[in-house]
Enzyme design. Structure first.
Site, PDB file in Angstrom:
ATOM      1  N   SER A 139       0.848  -1.183   0.000  1.00 49.45           N
ATOM      2  CA  SER A 139       0.000   0.000   0.000  1.00 49.45           C
ATOM      3  C   SER A 139       0.885   1.235   0.000  1.00 49.45           C
ATOM      4  O   SER A 139       2.029   1.192   0.488  1.00 49.45           O
ATOM      5  CB  SER A 139      -0.879   0.016   1.257  1.00 49.45           C
ATOM      6  OG  SER A 139      -1.543   1.258   1.419  1.00 49.45           O
ATOM      7  N   TYR A 152      -2.650  -1.509  10.236  1.00 49.43           N
ATOM      8  CA  TYR A 152      -2.732  -1.732   8.791  1.00 49.43           C
ATOM      9  C   TYR A 152      -1.499  -1.146   8.108  1.00 49.43           C
ATOM     10  O   TYR A 152      -0.829  -1.817   7.306  1.00 49.43           O
ATOM     11  CB  TYR A 152      -3.994  -1.100   8.214  1.00 49.43           C
ATOM     12  CG  TYR A 152      -4.075  -1.218   6.705  1.00 49.43           C
ATOM     13  CD1 TYR A 152      -4.612  -2.351   6.104  1.00 49.43           C
ATOM     14  CD2 TYR A 152      -3.584  -0.204   5.872  1.00 49.43           C
ATOM     15  CE1 TYR A 152      -4.673  -2.471   4.728  1.00 49.43           C
ATOM     16  CE2 TYR A 152      -3.642  -0.313   4.500  1.00 49.43           C
ATOM     17  CZ  TYR A 152      -4.184  -1.448   3.928  1.00 49.43           C
ATOM     18  OH  TYR A 152      -4.224  -1.565   2.560  1.00 49.43           O
TER      19      TYR A 152
END
Length: 249
Positions: A139, A152
């Site tokens: 990400s 995350y």
């Protein structure tokens, strides 16, 4: 990674980026196997794309991953590409949220331990293939975190580091290690994300990612233009500004 002629396993293939990759790679002439916890969305994707295969997998189940790997290799002996895409993203209120620790532990299990376990289980098979690849979906938040999703962001930073180390260890094998780092994409990963005007449309993300892979099959990272500000923030001296943009005071 060649864009066609592969047998590809995609985790989290029933929705979002996983589904988009599955559809694009299926259309490009690959045998695609999608997997996830819930059978219903997998069946919807496979039904819409005849010839696509599906199998359920709980990515948090360590013993189940070993059994799954043995089963999928037996059913698809030509398997040569693994795309570790499955992931969860949840807000953690570390001071006031009573479930913050449980959320953190679940996120680590799904986003980090799951890909490592599945890669480990399939690696003996992959290294025996003439050409193979492990594609890890990280990400933009691996490089500049979103403060309300600390675990995350941390797991995606770990996936980036893991991919670099895995690539180095496999440098003398036929297994290519690729990191795909999405920006904010219009999916249902978090509530309201699909309708966020700042999110890159899923179709555009998939098209640009596929084009980058075609342009450079030997790429170590697949980085669409929208993620470059995060990917290069520290190197260019813009980290604080990008962090502030993602996490306004």
């Amino acid at each position: 990674m060649d864009i066609t002629g592969n047998t590809i396993l995609i985790t989290g293939g029933g929705t979002g980026i996983g589904r988009g990759l599955a559809e694009a790679l299926h259309a490009a002439g690959n045998t695609v196997i999608i997997t996830g916890r819930r059978r219903t969305p997998l069946e919807a994707v496979a039904t819409a794309h005849p010839g696509m295969h599906l199998a359920t997998l709980d990515i948090d189940d360590a013993a189940g991953i070993r059994d799954f790997a043995a089963h999928v290799v037996a059913e698809h002996p030509a398997l040569n590409v693994l795309i570790n895409n499955a992931g969860i993203m949840r807000v953690e209120e570390v001071l006031t949220g009573p479930d913050a620790l449980a959320t953190a532990e679940a996120t680590i299990s799904t986003n980090l331990l799951g890909p490592i376990r599945l890669t480990s289980a399939l690696l003996p098979h992959l290294v025996a293939q003439p050409k193979a690849a492990v594609v890890n979906v990280s990400s933009g938040l691996a490089f500049v975190p979103r403060a309300d999703t600390p675990t995350y962001s941390a797991t995606k930073a770990a996936i980036h580091s893991y991919s670099m180390s895995l690539r180095h260890q496999l440098r003398n094998t036929a297994v290519q290690v690729i990191e795909l780092a999405p920006p904010l994409v219009a999916t249902d990963l978090t509530p309201g994300q699909r309708d966020n005007p700042r999110a890159l449309p899923l179709e555009g993300f998939i098209q640009e990612s596929m084009a980058l892979l075609v342009a450079d099959p030997n790429a170590a990272e697949i980085l669409v233009e929208r993620v470059m500000a995060q990917r290069t923030a520290e190197a260019t001296g813009h980290f604080a500004a990008v962090f502030e943009m993602i996490n306004p005071s």
